[in-house]
Design an enzyme around this catalytic site. Structure first.
Site, mmCIF file in Angstrom:
data_model
loop_
_atom_site.group_PDB
_atom_site.id
_atom_site.type_symbol
_atom_site.label_atom_id
_atom_site.label_comp_id
_atom_site.label_asym_id
_atom_site.label_seq_id
_atom_site.Cartn_x
_atom_site.Cartn_y
_atom_site.Cartn_z
ATOM 1 C CG ASN A 50 -14.357 3.407 5.323
ATOM 2 O OD1 ASN A 50 -15.490 3.792 5.592
ATOM 3 N ND2 ASN A 50 -14.113 2.545 4.347
ATOM 4 C CE1 TYR A 89 -4.101 -3.446 5.802
ATOM 5 C CE2 TYR A 89 -4.420 -4.764 7.790
ATOM 6 C CZ TYR A 89 -3.804 -4.559 6.568
ATOM 7 O OH TYR A 89 -2.884 -5.456 6.115
ATOM 8 C CG HIS A 123 -7.017 4.751 1.161
ATOM 9 N ND1 HIS A 123 -7.787 5.883 1.268
ATOM 10 C CD2 HIS A 123 -7.693 3.794 1.850
ATOM 11 C CE1 HIS A 123 -8.870 5.621 1.980
ATOM 12 N NE2 HIS A 123 -8.833 4.364 2.353
ATOM 13 C CG ASN A 144 -11.534 -0.594 8.535
ATOM 14 O OD1 ASN A 144 -10.392 -0.866 8.876
ATOM 15 N ND2 ASN A 144 -12.429 -1.520 8.246
ATOM 16 C CE1 TYR A 186 -3.810 -2.284 0.473
ATOM 17 C CE2 TYR A 186 -2.609 -3.171 2.347
ATOM 18 C CZ TYR A 186 -3.648 -3.255 1.443
ATOM 19 O OH TYR A 186 -4.520 -4.308 1.509
#
Length: 185
Positions: free
Chosen positions: A113, A65, A19, A67, A14
């Site tokens: 989120n 993560y 994001h 969220n 990631y």
């Protein structure tokens, strides 16, 4: 004392995704202060600390993560007794064109989120530095879009935006938030 949070997802896969623009930005700011991150399991985050102009700054990258980002934020906020007005969250925003930056205090989460998670534990009266990553094209889903890497031109545009944030970050320390807002726009 300030708490600055860069939002993103942990893991190399990631690292340079849309994001994770919050992680990319906060790493650049931390480098500017010659500090570095270390893992603090009790806070579920990587943390860096520095003092500038007599003011302590705590930088965090949640290791949960996206969220579940609120879990890290509430633990650090509580431990250091930091008020929401002294909290700054740097995050991606699909409602802004790539490389556009907006600063605001309070407000909704726009379906993000990470912000939803933070709002759930501290409310929404904190500061946000929103970095535009643009919207998905050709019926691509939002989740796929934000979890994909930037194209080279997008990455260059985003890095220019992050440079504006980094070079003007001192205005936050001076509590010149309106000037910061205008200089990064």
């Amino acid at each position: 004392m300030l708490l600055v949070i860069g939002l993103g997802n942990p893991g190399k896969e990631y690292q340079y995704t849309r994001h994770n623009v919050g992680f990319i930005a906060i790493e650049k700011i931390v480098n500017q202060y010659n500090s570095s991150f270390s893992t603090k399991k009790k806070f579920n985050c990587e943390i860096a600390e520095t003092i500038s102009d007599g003011q302590k700054i705590i930088f965090i990258k949640p290791t949960t993560y996206m969220n579940l980002s609120g879990k890290s934020v509430i633990s650090v906020k509580t431990y250091y007794n930091i008020y929401p007005a002294k909290i700054f969250v740097i995050h991606d925003d699909i409602d802004l064109e790539t490389g556009r930056i907006k600063f605001k205090t309070g407000g909704g989460n726009g379906g993000h989120n990470g912000l939803k998670s933070i709002d759930g534990v501290i409310g929404n009266n904190y500061n946000r530095i929103r970095i535009g990553v643009g919207r998905p094209q050709n019926n691509q889903g939002v989740a796929d879009y934000v979890l994909n890497h930037f194209s080279k031109p997008e990455y260059e545009t985003v890095m220019q935006a992050i440079d504006r944030i980094t070079s003007n970050f001192g205005l936050i320390l001076e509590n010149k938030l309106e000037e910061f807002k205008n200089k990064i726009a």
